[in-house]
Every structure is written in C-alpha cells, then in structure tokens.
Design a protein around this motif. Structure first.
Motif, short mmCIF file in Angstrom:
data_model
loop_
_atom_site.label_atom_id
_atom_site.label_comp_id
_atom_site.label_asym_id
_atom_site.label_seq_id
_atom_site.Cartn_x
_atom_site.Cartn_y
_atom_site.Cartn_z
N UNK A 45 0.79 -1.13 -0.11
CA UNK A 45 0.19 0.01 -0.09
C UNK A 45 0.99 0.62 0.33
N UNK A 46 0.22 2.21 -1.08
CA UNK A 46 0.68 3.20 -1.28
C UNK A 46 -0.13 4.69 -0.46
N UNK A 47 0.41 5.57 0.26
CA UNK A 47 -0.37 6.59 0.61
C UNK A 47 0.35 7.66 0.52
N UNK A 48 -0.50 9.14 1.03
CA UNK A 48 0.03 10.15 0.46
C UNK A 48 -1.35 11.37 0.77
N UNK A 92 3.81 4.42 -6.66
CA UNK A 92 2.68 2.50 -6.95
C UNK A 92 3.56 2.44 -8.05
N UNK A 93 2.88 2.87 -9.24
CA UNK A 93 2.89 2.48 -10.27
C UNK A 93 5.03 2.14 -10.53
N UNK A 94 5.92 2.97 -9.92
CA UNK A 94 7.37 2.85 -9.79
C UNK A 94 7.47 1.19 -9.33
N UNK A 104 -0.54 -2.84 -5.80
CA UNK A 104 -0.31 -2.19 -5.50
C UNK A 104 -1.62 -1.41 -5.40
N UNK A 105 -2.09 -1.58 -3.87
CA UNK A 105 -2.83 -0.34 -3.99
C UNK A 105 -2.54 1.43 -3.39
#
Length: 383
Positions: A45-48, A92-94, A104-105
C-alpha cells in the motif's frame, strides 16, 4: 503496468459520519470492487496526504494501516505538498514497474473539515510576507503577471470556472454541484485576491481517492478495461531563486517533456484526447496549457476563450469538474490521475470524453515547485 481499479468517496465539505480510517477505507473498497480483487490480492500500500498539521494527526498512515489492509504488508507514505496525490500514484506505479510488487493499492486523502487549510498555509513573518491569506494570496500576483505578459482579458478566469462547475454537474463524486450556475454569477462573485474571484477558487473538501495498479499479467486477467501507464515523471525546483518564472515554472516544462518522451508524444495538442489538470484557481488553466506544451507562450488563454477546453471541445480540460469543484488537498492530484484513467477505460460516466484513447493527469504543489504527471492510454504500450 496499468490501472485496473479506481475508487472515490463522495467529496463534501465535511464528512462527520466517518473517521479518517472510515474515509480512506471507503475509497479503497470501491477501488478493489472496480478491479474485482480482494485485500489478499494486494502486495503493498502506498498512501499520500498533505501536511499532517492540516488535521493535527501526526503520521496518520500508521493507524490507517489496518483500514487499508496493510497489516503485515509493506506500506509507504509520500508527501510533496499539493502534488502529493500524483506523486503517490507514481511511486506506486514505479514499484510495479520495477517488479518490487505485482499489485499495489495506492490512496490519497484529506479531511479538511478537521483543519483550517487557509490559515495553515499562512505562515508568519519572517517566512512569508504579511497579510498573505492562504494559497490564493500567494498565487494571485503570478496570475497578474500572466495577464500582463500575455494581454489576456480579465474574463478568462470566469470562463474556466463556469466550464468546470458545469462539468462537475455530470460527476456524482464532485463536491460542488451548483445547478443554478451562470457565467454572470461567477463574474459577480466577490473579489478575494485580485483578479481571483470567490467562484474562481477551489472549495475545501473531505474526501479520498484510491487506485489499484498491477503488472501486465494482472491487467490481462482484469475483467474490466485497463488504463495503461505510458509515461510518468516528477520534477521539483526551489520555491524561490533568482530568475524563477512563476508564470511558467521550468520544472513543469521538464516534467511534461519527460512524460511525452516516454509516451512517444510529439504533438500533445493533437495526440492527447483529455487532460485532468490541477487548477485550484481558474487562471491556472491557460497558464498550464502553455507550461505543458498544449499552447504556444501567450496563447493559452485563447484556447480557453475559443471553447477548445470545453467538454465538447478539441482538448477537454477537467471534464470531471477539476480541483475547482473538488479539493481534498492531499487527494486532489490523485483524483486527476484517476480521472484520466477512467477516461481511457471508458468508465467516466456522464463526463466521458468520446473515444478518449490517451489522457494526461497533472498535479502541482507548494509554491509551484513540485510537479507530478502521467499519461495513460487505452492500449498497452508496445502493442
């Protein structure tokens, strides 16, 4: 890699019915449902979000891990001011492109009702000049500089706001649904920061946006259309330096040029079918049209005035209603990226651009020093 799921909350002034955890989970659940995947299918998970002091909760990603199915999985927080939603999607895309993770969420959010962003952005002397109330006070002089440089008439900003608010009526997730909007009402609204009027500014929203990104094999298994990532880039420059062009920052030009190079775009005006552009104050549409290479220097306002950027124009800009209609700051950039993905998937509903094959998502932040952009397409790169 590709986007196979998109989820948004209904963006409103105040979501008193949910906590931060409830807000982010709502968007995440919708993204997984769109992708027809489960929490078990997510590898990381990648959050911003925007600065923590906006809500006064430090490092909220730590307690949001459970709500986002990240317990026992890698979780990464990204922050690049207002561009953070775009930067988060690119991180996330990378991770997928580098084969670190397969699926990846990614999610970005803001609960502005629990803060006061305008005064949070009004730093005291000696960090900023006095009486600089909010972001509008910082950007209004740059708009004035653009008007002087290009000879743009003072009606252009109201044309952008009128267009975006009408587009928002076609988007069920948009914050502002002004059914009685007219151009005359926009032009009669109070002046906040000359030349920016009240109706030419973004609202303060609560909301979240999520996307599911996966590799080629995952996209091939997806039961719904995918939005393939053709190019993505981030660039930054100092907030202040000798020779900085606030009207058309070099970092923005460089970022767009990199995305076009990756995607094989040589004529963005003709080869891109829709643009979701970060326009928190209406005048930034013509300014960014030039900065991103869609118009020659000094010509951006003419595209707006001629109706080119209307939903039915040659280059629709912000068919979703844009930041002018929806602005949960931390998520605003990701919404641009997600809406671009919906366009090329053919899933944008009433604000769908017919036959959109390539769409651009754009975000900027801080004092026009952080930029994040991507270009997505309906076809897989390389066939």
């Amino acid at each position: 890699m590709a986007v196979v799921g998109v989820g948004q909350t209904k963006h409103v002034a105040a979501r008193h019915d949910v906590s931060l955890a409830g807000l982010v989970r709502e968007a995440a659940v919708r993204a997984l449902a769109d992708a027809e995947l489960t929490w078990a299918d997510v590898d990381a998970v990648v959050i911003g979000k925007a600065p923590d002091f906006f809500e006064g909760v430090m490092m909220p990603e730590l307690y949001l891990a459970d709500a986002l199915g990240a317990v026992g999985k890698p979780m990464l927080r990204v922050h690049t001011a207002g561009s953070v939603g775009g930067s988060t999607a690119l991180v996330a895309a990378n991770l997928v492109a580098a084969r670190v993770h397969r699926t990846v969420l990614t999610l970005a959010f803001e609960k502005q009702s629990e803060s006061n962003a305008m005064w949070g952005l009004s730093l005291p002397v000696p960090f900023q000049q006095p009486l600089l109330a909010g972001a509008g006070g910082f950007f209004a002089p740059h708009v004035r500089a653009y008007m002087r440089r290009t000879g743009a008439p003072d009606t252009v900003g109201s044309l952008v706001a009128y267009k975006d608010r009408r587009n928002a009526l076609k988007n069920p997730y948009a914050h502002l649904h002004e059914h009685d909007i007219t151009l005359e009402k926009v032009q009669a609204s109070p002046m906040l920061w000359d030349p920016i009027r009240y109706s030419e500014t973004c609202p303060s929203s609560d909301g979240a946006c999520a996307m599911v990104l996966t590799d080629r094999a995952g996209a091939a298994r997806s039961p719904r259309p995918a939005a393939w990532v053709h190019g993505g880039a981030m660039r930054s420059e100092p907030t202040l330096f000798a020779g900085k062009d606030f009207v058309s920052p070099q970092a923005g030009k460089d970022c767009a040029a990199d995305v076009y190079r990756q995607a094989g775009i040589t004529d963005p005006r003709r080869e891109i079918d829709a643009v979701e552009m970060y326009v928190p104050f209406s005048w930034y549409e013509p300014m960014w049209l030039e900065n991103l290479g869609f118009a020659q220097e000094g010509e951006g306002w003419k595209l707006t005035e001629a109706g080119v950027t209307e939903l039915g124009g040659d280059l629709p800009v912000n068919p979703s209603g844009g930041v002018l209609s929806t602005n949960p700051i931390g998520a605003s950039g990701m919404i641009r990226f997600a809406e671009a993905a919906l366009q090329v998937r053919g899933l944008a509903g009433e604000h769908q651009v017919p036959d959109a094959r390539r769409a651009m998502g754009h975000a900027y932040g801080g004092g026009s020093q952080f930029f994040a952009m991507w270009l997505v397409g309906s076809e897989r790169p390389g066939g």
